[in-house]
Design a protein around this motif. Structure first.
Motif: not given
Lengths: 229, 310, 274
Positions: A37-40, A194-197, A202-205
């Motif tokens: 999951g890519v978040l940012g 939802g992204g984490v679930a 998990v990659l947070g940018l």
């Protein structure tokens, strides 16, 4: 089970646009069959990462390995094994859904039966003969999902895959792009929860740098919210 | 920016001065390397000699008289100009092969110089045409016409660059253009020559240039080739210097540095491409350091001018 | 992305055999019921398509889009008719012959072709056609070949309209006698114009001023073709008996087409990268 090489391996990847660094030294490993999951926030480098993995961009520094092939030198080995579902649906507006899919099928050496199969799977058989420009955004997204999985890719790169989809349609595409599809997935998400679930890793940018990299079960909600601050 | 074997003297000088020691290099010494000075003097002397020979040594041509002496300016300029275009194409091939920004810069500067030379060729060719045939422009003269077409084509090089924002794409497209146009130069000359009767004074073609004339021509050709190389290296040095200044300014103002202005100029440092990491000294700009998570400040150590920054 | 020269030799990318062991398969069925994802049986045999197949796929798509939108060809044809009318008034002549006729026909066709060239890649640029090609395990040169083929077809259709119209509106001599030879000349012109046009269009489509940059680069590159074609056409369009063969000029155009085609083929890949 024999040791399989990781599906994705990034080693201090740098990608610049002019002088600005869209990705500045991102490293990670993802096992086959897992979900990243890519978040940012906007402009954090999520789309750049996705295009890089899709072989559409080449890194300026660092190593990228996708499905065992190192990019960009062996990009030819993984093209056709990657399914990209980006913001743009990659569909010609004037062509019908079926014509678009047939076109992509020919580019990938896939037969016409499979086109009908994926059309059926996203519930678009009835509207397959209408030009894409006349379809609603949700339907375009469904056709785009069908296009992304048309050639049965091993790696799915998904940018907000459920955008514009109503709950029924989201459930419809679940076997294709969801966890049960069994494919390795990279999901860019704007929905922190939802992204984490959905993810295993998990990659947070943030500004092109790794601000968070952890197995999903260890990620706390505060860490995620911190990304958007 | 890395040093190749054919790197202009100026920039090698910069590197050496900075790499060796904390010793403060004189900015002037850094920008004008010794070999560039020698080259400049040599080309000035040679051009002077060539012009002198053209006016005082070469014998007066029987039919065309004094005006024929423009031949010693026109033809060497044209040959050097076209060779410059072809060389730019070769440099562009190197750029696409190596993905190093310096090859793009070289190609860019070569085209720039050739364009300037080309305008000179058109002007003095026009004067010659007026003197010989009474018209400023003669369509029946294939070489002049070919030249115009080539110059018109290369005149689009700058607009093409300028209208592509991403510096990397700009460099790549410019190289594709330079290769194609470089190959087009000879093709075009063949095509235009076929189309017209031979009217151009084919002094060379006859192969019977009297000794003093031939000598003057050769000297003149060498002189203008030297002039071309000198100017090319001057501009290369200037570009390097300006880029170093920009890098320094960016360092001083840190994160608040203004965004890059849109420009047709090749960008060194940024967008070096995939070939860059292995090249020694390739990453000069901030962020060229492959280590993750480094902010621009640590990059000071990798920068040549870093030590001069306060 | 770097180019693998080796790939060029066999013309087809070497796609690694697929379906590594342990690679999970999309599960059949789902909560969506029978329509969800039917069992696919054996894995789809995915041999990467060969170059001719890819070119045909791209060409079919191209012609299909043009048939749907009718964006290029009708505009080109209409433009050529208007240009003949303008030439009539600008030259103040009711009929032209010989080299003047050849020049008018050629200029009109080149400029009409320019309209098509400007539009050639716009749909792909705006709707992701480039990405679609880059994601597929195919040789990118297919794009050059397919687009040039499509452009050639557009030009042929244009000429089917424009040449008879020219014979009717402006030409003083009879078109019928000249037609067989004229078709040969125009065929070579079409190929050259299509190849150069495709190359330039690909170069210009990602620039901001593409409508300007395209013709500016294309016209000088087309000069050799204009030279050969006008010289070859001039005797055909004069009223006297055709004398002297235009073989030399046909050879010039043909050779230029060939050489430029090779150059474009060699550098085209670099235009598709991102």
């Amino acid at each position: 089970m024999p040791r399989v090489p990781p599906a994705l391996k990034l080693d201090r990847v740098v990608r610049r646009y002019g002088e600005r660094e869209a990705l500045a030294g991102v490293s990670l490993e993802l096992a086959q069959g897992q979900t990243l999951g890519v978040l940012g926030s906007n402009g954090a480098g999520k789309t750049t990462l996705l295009r890089l993995l899709a072989t559409l961009l080449s890194p300026h520094a660092g190593g990228v390995e996708v499905l065992g092939a190192s990019l960009p030198s062996q990009a030819w080995a993984v093209r056709g094994r990657i399914g990209l579902l980006a913001h743009e649906p990659l569909l010609y507006r004037e062509l019908t859904a079926r014509e678009n899919l047939t076109f992509h099928a020919r580019l990938h050496g896939v037969g016409p039966r499979r086109v009908e199969e994926v059309l059926e799977a996203v519930g678009m058989t009835m509207r397959a003969a209408e030009p894409v420009r006349t379809l609603s955004r949700g339907m375009v997204q469904r056709v785009a999902v069908a296009r992304a999985v048309l050639h049965d890719p091993e790696l799915l790169l998904l940018d907000e895959p459920r955008a514009n989809l109503d709950p029924a349609a989201a459930e419809l595409v679940e076997p294709l792009i969801g966890a049960e599809s069994g494919r390795t997935r990279v999901i860019v998400s704007h929905d922190p929860r939802g992204g984490v679930a959905e993810a295993d890793l998990v990659l947070g940018l943030r500004g092109g740098r790794t601000a968070l990299l952890a197995p999903a079960e260890q990620v706390r909600q505060e860490d995620v919210m911190e990304l958007y601050r | 920016m890395s040093t190749g074997s054919r790197q202009p003297a100026g920039s090698t000088e910069i590197r050496r001065g900075a790499d060796q020691s904390p010793r403060q290099t004189q900015p002037r010494g850094a920008l004008y390397g010794g070999s560039l000075r020698t080259l400049s003097i040599a080309s000035v002397v040679m051009v002077g000699l060539a012009l002198g020979m053209a006016f005082f040594y070469a014998p007066e041509e029987a039919t065309e008289g004094f005006l024929q002496r423009i031949f010693y300016l026109h033809v060497p300029l044209a040959i050097v100009c076209l060779s410059g275009f072809v060389a730019a194409g070769a440099m562009a091939i190197m750029h696409l092969r190596t993905r190093e920004a310096r090859w793009d810069l070289r190609s860019y500067v070569a085209i720039h110089m050739s364009l300037i030379f080309g305008v000179g060729v058109l002007i003095c060719g026009s004067i010659w045409a007026k003197g010989s045939w009474g018209h400023w422009w003669v369509w029946s003269e294939p070489t002049l016409v070919s030249f115009l077409i080539v110059i018109l084509l290369y005149a689009t090089y700058q607009p093409l660059r300028f209208s592509i924002e991403d510096p990397e794409r700009q460099a790549r497209y410019a190289s594709v253009f330079a290769i194609t146009a470089g190959a087009f130069v000879p093709l075009n000359f063949i095509a235009v020559r076929l189309s017209t009767a031979y009217l151009h004074p084919r002094v060379l073609g006859t192969g019977k240039l009297p000794g003093p004339m031939a000598l003057t021509f050769v000297i003149s050709l060498i002189a203008f080739a030297l002039l071309y190389v000198t100017l090319w290296r001057f501009e290369m040095t200037a570009k390097h210097a300006r880029w170093q200044l920009k890098a320094l300014r960016r360092r001083l103002s840190g994160e608040d540095a203004p965004a890059r202005r849109r420009s047709a100029e090749p960008e060194l440092g940024a967008g070096l491409g995939t070939g860059a990491p292995g090249v020694p000294g390739a990453g000069v700009g901030p962020g060229a350091d492959p280590a993750p998570g480094l902010r621009p400040e640590p990059a000071l150590t990798t920068n040549n001018l870093g030590r001069q920054a306060p | 992305m770097s180019v693998q020269p080796a790939r060029r030799l066999d013309g087809e990318p070497d796609n690694r055999p697929h379906g590594s062991p342990g690679e999970p398969h999309a599960g059949p069925g789902g909560p969506t019921g029978p329509g969800g994802e039917p069992a696919r049986g054996p894995r789809h045999p995915k041999t990467p398509p060969r170059l001719p197949a890819v070119v045909m796929a791209l060409l079919r798509k191209e012609l299909l889009v043009e048939l749907r939108t009718l964006e290029s060809v009708p505009g080109m044809a209409l433009f050529s008719l208007s240009t003949f009318v303008v030439f009539h008034f600008a030259l103040n002549r009711s009929s032209v012959e010989g080299d003047l006729a050849a020049g008018i026909l050629l200029v009109t066709l080149l400029f009409a072709g320019m309209l098509g060239i400007n539009r050639l890649f716009v749909a792909d640029e705006e709707q992701g056609g480039f990405d679609a090609l880059l994601l597929a395990p195919v040789d990118r040169s297919a794009m050059l070949i397919a687009k040039a083929a499509a452009m050639t077809i557009y030009l042929v259709v244009l000429e089917i309209v424009a040449v008879p119209a020219f014979g009717l509106l402006l030409l003083g001599s009879s078109l019928g006698n000249a037609l067989p030879d004229l078709i040969g000349v125009l065929a070579l012109v079409d190929v050259g114009l299509a190849v150069i046009g495709t190359f330039v269009a690909a170069l210009a489509v990602k620039t901001r001023a593409r409508d300007l940059i395209g013709p500016l680069i294309a016209l000088p590159l087309l000069v050799p073709i204009a030279i050969g074609a006008s010289r070859a056409c001039a005797p055909l369009l004069s009223s006297g008996p055709h004398t002297g063969s235009g073989v030399r000029w046909l050879l010039l155009i043909g050779l230029y087409d060939l050489v430029f085609g090779l150059i474009a083929y060699a550098v085209f890949d670099f235009l598709l990268e991102d």
